[in-house]
Design an enzyme around this catalytic site. Structure first.
Site, short mmCIF file in Angstrom:
data_model
loop_
_atom_site.label_atom_id
_atom_site.label_comp_id
_atom_site.label_asym_id
_atom_site.label_seq_id
_atom_site.Cartn_x
_atom_site.Cartn_y
_atom_site.Cartn_z
N GLY A 1 0.81 -1.21 0.00
CA GLY A 1 0.00 0.00 0.00
C GLY A 1 0.85 1.26 0.00
N GLY B 1 5.48 4.26 -8.79
CA GLY B 1 6.21 3.01 -9.02
C GLY B 1 5.26 1.83 -8.98
N HIS B 2 4.41 1.79 -7.95
CA HIS B 2 3.40 0.73 -7.87
C HIS B 2 2.47 0.79 -9.10
CE1 HIS B 2 4.10 1.50 -3.42
NE2 HIS B 2 4.37 0.22 -3.50
N GLN C 1 7.85 -9.35 7.73
CA GLN C 1 9.06 -8.87 7.03
C GLN C 1 9.66 -7.65 7.70
OE1 GLN C 1 6.72 -8.28 3.28
NE2 GLN C 1 8.07 -6.53 3.00
N SER D 1 9.63 5.56 -3.33
CA SER D 1 9.47 4.59 -2.25
C SER D 1 8.44 5.14 -1.26
CB SER D 1 10.81 4.39 -1.52
OG SER D 1 10.60 3.79 -0.26
N LYS E 1 13.30 -1.96 -8.21
CA LYS E 1 13.68 -1.19 -7.02
C LYS E 1 14.13 -2.11 -5.89
CE LYS E 1 13.38 1.94 -3.64
NZ LYS E 1 12.82 1.17 -2.57
P1 AMP Z 1 6.10 -2.32 -1.54
O1 AMP Z 1 4.72 -1.75 -1.41
O2 AMP Z 1 7.17 -1.38 -1.11
O3 AMP Z 1 6.22 -3.69 -0.95
O4 AMP Z 1 6.33 -2.50 -3.09
C1 AMP Z 1 5.45 -3.27 -3.86
C2 AMP Z 1 6.06 -3.52 -5.22
O5 AMP Z 1 6.30 -2.27 -5.87
C3 AMP Z 1 7.41 -4.23 -5.11
O6 AMP Z 1 7.51 -5.21 -6.14
C4 AMP Z 1 8.39 -3.11 -5.32
O7 AMP Z 1 9.62 -3.53 -5.87
C5 AMP Z 1 7.64 -2.24 -6.30
N1 AMP Z 1 8.16 -0.88 -6.27
C6 AMP Z 1 8.35 -0.09 -5.18
N2 AMP Z 1 8.92 1.08 -5.53
C7 AMP Z 1 9.12 1.03 -6.88
C8 AMP Z 1 9.68 1.92 -7.84
N3 AMP Z 1 10.16 3.11 -7.50
N4 AMP Z 1 9.72 1.52 -9.13
C9 AMP Z 1 9.25 0.31 -9.50
N5 AMP Z 1 8.69 -0.57 -8.64
C10 AMP Z 1 8.63 -0.23 -7.35
#
Ligand code: AMP
Length: 280
Positions: free
Chosen positions: A28, A33-34, A58, A183, A147
């Site tokens: 979330g 990026g998401h 995690q 991020s 990322k």
């Molecule tokens: P997270 O919510 O941080 O667990 O991220 C969920 C997914 O989004 C994971 O596969 C991350 O690698 C991807 N993700 C997060 N930040 C980026 C970004 N800046 N560019 C591409 N994918 C991203």
């Protein structure tokens, strides 16, 4: 939706209609990026499932589980706008019916280096929750961001070793105009820290250029990464590594036959940031 049964009904209906299923696992606090992952999934799947779950296993005991941003209403709006049909946002007890200390998955060799060395138990939590999501949703394809480089390497290894019939797609890192990788944790940074945080991308850029100009010695590339990050007073280096892009084994030398990746982690204030770049 919070219920496994409801998700499975939606997936079964799509399957009966001959459709393919794509899954985008997230915690979330969705950013662009998401969204890039969701768009890619949308382009390649008939049913798009986005999971939103801040996975407690995690996070280490001194990490940011409690303060991790939770923005479910905005996240749902963004998922809808991006064309996701199913948003799976379960409770912890749904994902861990016998508690968070029950059955787990470990990927030896990949789960204890780099991020895994700095964050013991992190990848056990990641691998376990991703396998659970695969078992709940049963997607044809799942989407991960470059990322989190080590994460997608580890997930690829897990599905290969356990014969999980899910194809893994890795989507390139989405960055701010000044290079900072998007991020969910960037929102912790104050303006000075936000400026300092670009040092990770700058270090990777310098290392990448050195390799383009012919640098082949792993330690010299590591030194460029380290020196650049250490030159930023607000940043504290955790690690700077040059590794085989598939096995994450540290490389003494870079060569055309071996794709390599530079990986960095640093603290900016109390925020831990990671980034990476493929070399050569
Ligand atoms: P997270 O919510 O941080 O667990 O991220 C969920 C997914 O989004 C994971 O596969 C991350 O690698 C991807 N993700 C997060 N930040 C980026 C970004 N800046 N560019 C591409 N994918 C991203």
């Amino acid at each position: 939706m919070e219920s496994i049964e409801v998700v499975r009904r939606a997936v079964a209906a799509a399957r009966r209609a001959g459709g393919t299923i794509g899954l985008v696992p997230t915690m979330g606090a969705l950013h662009d990026g998401h969204l890039r992952l969701i768009e890619r999934c949308r382009a390649e799947s008939d049913l798009v499932v986005v999971s939103i779950f801040v996975n407690p296993t995690q996070f280490g005991p001194s990490e940011d589980l409690e303060r991790y941003p939770r923005t479910l209403a905005e996240d749902c709006a963004r998922c809808d706008a991006a064309g996701a049909e199913v948003i799976f946002a379960p409770q912890v007890a749904t994902i861990y019916p016998h508690g968070t200390g029950s059955t787990f998955v470990e990927v030896p060799g990949l789960s204890d280096v780099l991020e895994g060395a700095s964050r013991p138990g992190h990848f056990r939590g990641v691998a376990t929750v991703v396998l659970k999501l695969f078992a709940i949703v049963g997607p044809d394809r799942a989407y991960f961001g470059q990322k989190d480089y080590q994460q997608q390497v580890l997930i690829r290894r897990m599905v290969a070793d356990l014969h999980v019939p899910v194809a893994i797609t890795t989507v390139p890192t989405v960055r701010e105009p000044d290079g900072l990788a998007l991020s969910s944790r960037n929102r912790y940074l104050n303006p000075a820290q936000r400026r300092a945080a670009t040092v990770l991308a700058r270090a990777l850029e310098r290392a990448g250029q050195a390799v383009v100009q012919g640098e082949r010695i792993g330690n010299r590339v590591r030194q460029i990464l380290r020196e650049t990050i250490e030159s930023e007073p607000l940043a504290r280096l955790d690690y700077a590594e040059v590794a085989d892009a598939e096995t994450l084994a540290p490389l003494d030398e870079l060569g055309p036959q071996r794709p390599a990746v530079a990986l960095v982690a640093a603290w900016v204030g109390s925020t831990r940031l990671i980034d990476n770049r493929l070399l050569g």
